[in-house]
Write a protein that holds these residues in place. Structure first.
Motif, mmCIF file in Angstrom:
data_model
loop_
_atom_site.group_PDB
_atom_site.id
_atom_site.type_symbol
_atom_site.label_atom_id
_atom_site.label_comp_id
_atom_site.label_asym_id
_atom_site.label_seq_id
_atom_site.Cartn_x
_atom_site.Cartn_y
_atom_site.Cartn_z
ATOM 1 N N VAL A 102 57.831 -47.938 135.334
ATOM 2 C CA VAL A 102 57.696 -46.806 134.412
ATOM 3 C C VAL A 102 57.160 -47.289 133.062
ATOM 4 O O VAL A 102 56.298 -46.635 132.457
ATOM 5 N N SER A 103 57.638 -48.437 132.599
ATOM 6 C CA SER A 103 57.159 -48.982 131.321
ATOM 7 C C SER A 103 55.676 -49.322 131.390
ATOM 8 O O SER A 103 54.929 -49.058 130.437
ATOM 9 N N CYS A 104 55.249 -49.915 132.497
ATOM 10 C CA CYS A 104 53.829 -50.251 132.648
ATOM 11 C C CYS A 104 52.963 -48.994 132.690
ATOM 12 O O CYS A 104 51.892 -48.952 132.072
ATOM 13 N N ILE A 105 53.414 -47.988 133.399
ATOM 14 C CA ILE A 105 52.660 -46.730 133.469
ATOM 15 C C ILE A 105 52.578 -46.085 132.088
ATOM 16 O O ILE A 105 51.500 -45.656 131.659
ATOM 17 N N ALA A 106 53.707 -46.038 131.389
ATOM 18 C CA ALA A 106 53.721 -45.433 130.051
ATOM 19 C C ALA A 106 52.835 -46.227 129.092
ATOM 20 O O ALA A 106 52.074 -45.639 128.304
ATOM 21 N N ALA A 107 52.924 -47.554 129.150
ATOM 22 C CA ALA A 107 52.109 -48.395 128.263
ATOM 23 C C ALA A 107 50.625 -48.231 128.572
ATOM 24 O O ALA A 107 49.799 -48.171 127.654
ATOM 25 N N SER A 140 45.894 -46.786 126.543
ATOM 26 C CA SER A 140 44.501 -46.409 126.807
ATOM 27 C C SER A 140 44.104 -45.170 126.005
ATOM 28 O O SER A 140 42.978 -45.084 125.506
ATOM 29 N N LEU A 141 45.026 -44.216 125.873
ATOM 30 C CA LEU A 141 44.714 -43.025 125.062
ATOM 31 C C LEU A 141 44.515 -43.372 123.591
ATOM 32 O O LEU A 141 43.551 -42.915 122.964
ATOM 33 N N VAL A 142 45.402 -44.175 123.045
ATOM 34 C CA VAL A 142 45.293 -44.542 121.631
ATOM 35 C C VAL A 142 44.015 -45.326 121.373
ATOM 36 O O VAL A 142 43.267 -45.029 120.423
ATOM 37 N N ILE A 143 43.742 -46.299 122.204
ATOM 38 C CA ILE A 143 42.546 -47.134 122.003
ATOM 39 C C ILE A 143 41.277 -46.307 122.176
ATOM 40 O O ILE A 143 40.378 -46.341 121.338
ATOM 41 N N SER A 144 41.197 -45.557 123.268
ATOM 42 C CA SER A 144 39.970 -44.799 123.517
ATOM 43 C C SER A 144 39.762 -43.696 122.470
ATOM 44 O O SER A 144 38.636 -43.493 122.001
ATOM 45 N N GLN A 145 40.810 -43.012 122.073
ATOM 46 C CA GLN A 145 40.662 -41.958 121.065
ATOM 47 C C GLN A 145 40.290 -42.537 119.703
ATOM 48 O O GLN A 145 39.504 -41.933 118.959
ATOM 49 N N SER A 146 40.820 -43.708 119.402
ATOM 50 C CA SER A 146 40.444 -44.374 118.143
ATOM 51 C C SER A 146 38.974 -44.765 118.159
ATOM 52 O O SER A 146 38.260 -44.571 117.157
ATOM 53 N N LEU A 147 38.521 -45.313 119.277
ATOM 54 C CA LEU A 147 37.117 -45.703 119.391
ATOM 55 C C LEU A 147 36.191 -44.485 119.367
ATOM 56 O O LEU A 147 35.113 -44.530 118.764
ATOM 57 N N LEU A 168 40.954 -50.902 130.057
ATOM 58 C CA LEU A 168 40.830 -52.351 130.237
ATOM 59 C C LEU A 168 41.692 -53.107 129.223
ATOM 60 O O LEU A 168 42.445 -54.014 129.602
ATOM 61 N N CYS A 169 41.608 -52.742 127.960
ATOM 62 C CA CYS A 169 42.404 -53.413 126.921
ATOM 63 C C CYS A 169 43.907 -53.228 127.167
ATOM 64 O O CYS A 169 44.692 -54.171 127.019
ATOM 65 N N SER A 170 44.305 -52.032 127.555
ATOM 66 C CA SER A 170 45.720 -51.770 127.837
ATOM 67 C C SER A 170 46.194 -52.579 129.042
ATOM 68 O O SER A 170 47.298 -53.132 129.032
ATOM 69 N N SER A 171 45.367 -52.665 130.058
ATOM 70 C CA SER A 171 45.718 -53.438 131.254
ATOM 71 C C SER A 171 45.887 -54.913 130.928
ATOM 72 O O SER A 171 46.822 -55.561 131.401
#
Length: 168
Positions: free
Chosen positions: A20-25, A30-37, A57-60
């Motif tokens: 669950v932690s991996c899915i949430a992270a 990915s949302l935070v990074i992609s929306q920021s970019l 990719l960065c989140s993974s």
């Protein structure tokens, strides 16, 4: 790798928390990074696939790094043990056809590797409540025990070493 008893409830609880932690992270990262970019570098065409892919990719990579960093933490003990056991069993499974041929001729290393594989599989299947094919495993174990008796060998899964597989 020795087979050890695992507290099933602790293992399942910790595995579920890790999943669950991996899915949430992955989702949040990915949302935070992609929306920021996307906010910093908007695309007039409206296609932001590359920013979304980069976020995933960065989140993974960050999740993999965290899992690797904390793999020796007490919380991860059972989870990492099961991951390592699955990796060890996969190595045996890839050589199983050669092991079976060698076991028929009485090769002790092949018989021990198969004993370890069966004992490890039994442990994993009990931990994951995957008891559907336990009857097939019991039949295979009886066949292995008969081969060991035929060649007057005593099989112990604790005698298994990964180096035994190199000859197959």
């Amino acid at each position: 790798m020795q087979l050890i008893k695992i507290d099933k409830s602790r293992y399942r609880r910790h595995l579920n928390i890790v999943i669950v932690s991996c899915i949430a992270a992955l989702l949040l990262g990915s949302l935070v990074i992609s929306q920021s970019l996307i906010a910093l570098f908007p695309d007039e065409s409206g296609s932001h696939f590359h920013w979304n892919a980069l976020g995933v990719l960065c989140s993974s990579i960050a999740i993999a790094w965290l899992l690797n960093t904390y793999r020796s933490h007490d919380f991860m003990t059972e989870v990492v043990y099961v991951w390592e056991l699955k990796k060890a069993l996969n190595k045996i499974t890839r050589k199983l056809s050669k092991l079976k041929v060698a076991a028929e001729t009485g090769n002790k290393d092949a018989l021990i590797a198969m004993q370890y594989s069966y004992a490890g599989s039994r442990l994993l299947w009990q931990l994951d409540d995957n008891t559907i094919i336990m009857d097939d495993l019991a039949i295979a174990q009886v066949e292995l025990d008969n081969l060991a008796a035929k060649y007057h060998l005593s099989l112990n899964a604790d005698d298994y070493r990964e180096a035994m597989l190199k000859q197959f």
